[in-house]
Scaffold this motif. Sequence first.
Motif, PDB file in Angstrom:
ATOM      1  N   GLU A 114      -8.345 -40.764 -70.497  1.00 23.21           N
ATOM      2  CA  GLU A 114      -9.115 -40.941 -71.763  1.00 23.21           C
ATOM      3  C   GLU A 114      -9.806 -42.454 -71.662  1.00 23.21           C
ATOM      4  O   GLU A 114      -9.160 -43.466 -72.005  1.00 23.21           O
ATOM      5  N   ASP A 151     -12.161 -43.821 -73.564  1.00 23.50           N
ATOM      6  CA  ASP A 151     -12.039 -44.821 -74.779  1.00 23.50           C
ATOM      7  C   ASP A 151     -10.964 -45.370 -74.983  1.00 23.50           C
ATOM      8  O   ASP A 151     -10.856 -46.916 -75.091  1.00 23.50           O
ATOM      9  N   HIS A 180     -10.761 -48.241 -72.190  1.00 23.59           N
ATOM     10  CA  HIS A 180     -11.697 -49.296 -72.391  1.00 23.59           C
ATOM     11  C   HIS A 180     -11.180 -50.239 -73.498  1.00 23.59           C
ATOM     12  O   HIS A 180     -11.027 -51.502 -73.476  1.00 23.59           O
ATOM     13  N   ALA A 181     -10.641 -49.679 -74.452  1.00 18.66           N
ATOM     14  CA  ALA A 181      -9.793 -50.400 -75.370  1.00 18.66           C
ATOM     15  C   ALA A 181      -8.721 -51.268 -75.042  1.00 18.66           C
ATOM     16  O   ALA A 181      -8.579 -52.261 -75.389  1.00 18.66           O
ATOM     17  N   GLN A 187     -10.282 -54.010 -73.062  1.00 14.92           N
ATOM     18  CA  GLN A 187     -10.910 -55.107 -73.934  1.00 14.92           C
ATOM     19  C   GLN A 187      -9.728 -56.322 -74.385  1.00 14.92           C
ATOM     20  O   GLN A 187     -10.055 -57.245 -74.586  1.00 14.92           O
ATOM     21  N   ARG A 231     -18.085 -50.265 -70.516  1.00 16.98           N
ATOM     22  CA  ARG A 231     -17.343 -48.867 -70.791  1.00 16.98           C
ATOM     23  C   ARG A 231     -17.878 -48.239 -69.268  1.00 16.98           C
ATOM     24  O   ARG A 231     -17.210 -47.687 -68.673  1.00 16.98           O
ATOM     25  N   GLU A 280     -15.696 -46.918 -66.125  1.00 15.76           N
ATOM     26  CA  GLU A 280     -16.030 -45.405 -65.788  1.00 15.76           C
ATOM     27  C   GLU A 280     -16.327 -45.517 -64.254  1.00 15.76           C
ATOM     28  O   GLU A 280     -15.650 -44.661 -63.513  1.00 15.76           O
TER      29      GLU A 280
END
Length: 142
Positions: free
Chosen positions: A20, A22, A25-26, A29, A39, A43
Amino acid sequence: MEWQHKCLPYRISDCKDLLELDAIHALLQSSYWAADRTRDRIEKSIENSLCFGVYNESEQVGFMRVVTDYATFSWICDVIIHPDHRGIGLGKWLMQILVEHEAVRHTLMILGTRDAHGLYEQYGFERREMMSRRPAEKTKNI
């Protein structure tokens, strides 16, 4: 491959289709080493790596990436578990799966970290001095 935890409702998979982006990335971060990573860059790094996702019943809660030639060398990076899921052994389980993984268990494994040295030492990693080179800053054409 996929591994189901024997006592907890978690699983680990090395299938990239399940990742996933997202959530990854979270997670990254919130880290000290990848907080500024875009992002798109995340990827791209996933496309060119062996990756592991850690999942509970409804979402991805952890991630690890391995840059490898599958023959001699593996760089372990982006090892992270969501704060709400830490302290129950998911990091240990992830490392155990890594060091036993058929694709990379025979390679020299290296990682860099400012913390969790004790975790990695449990799996045979030794503290060593390393050298690194950062990519050159983009310069304006004159």
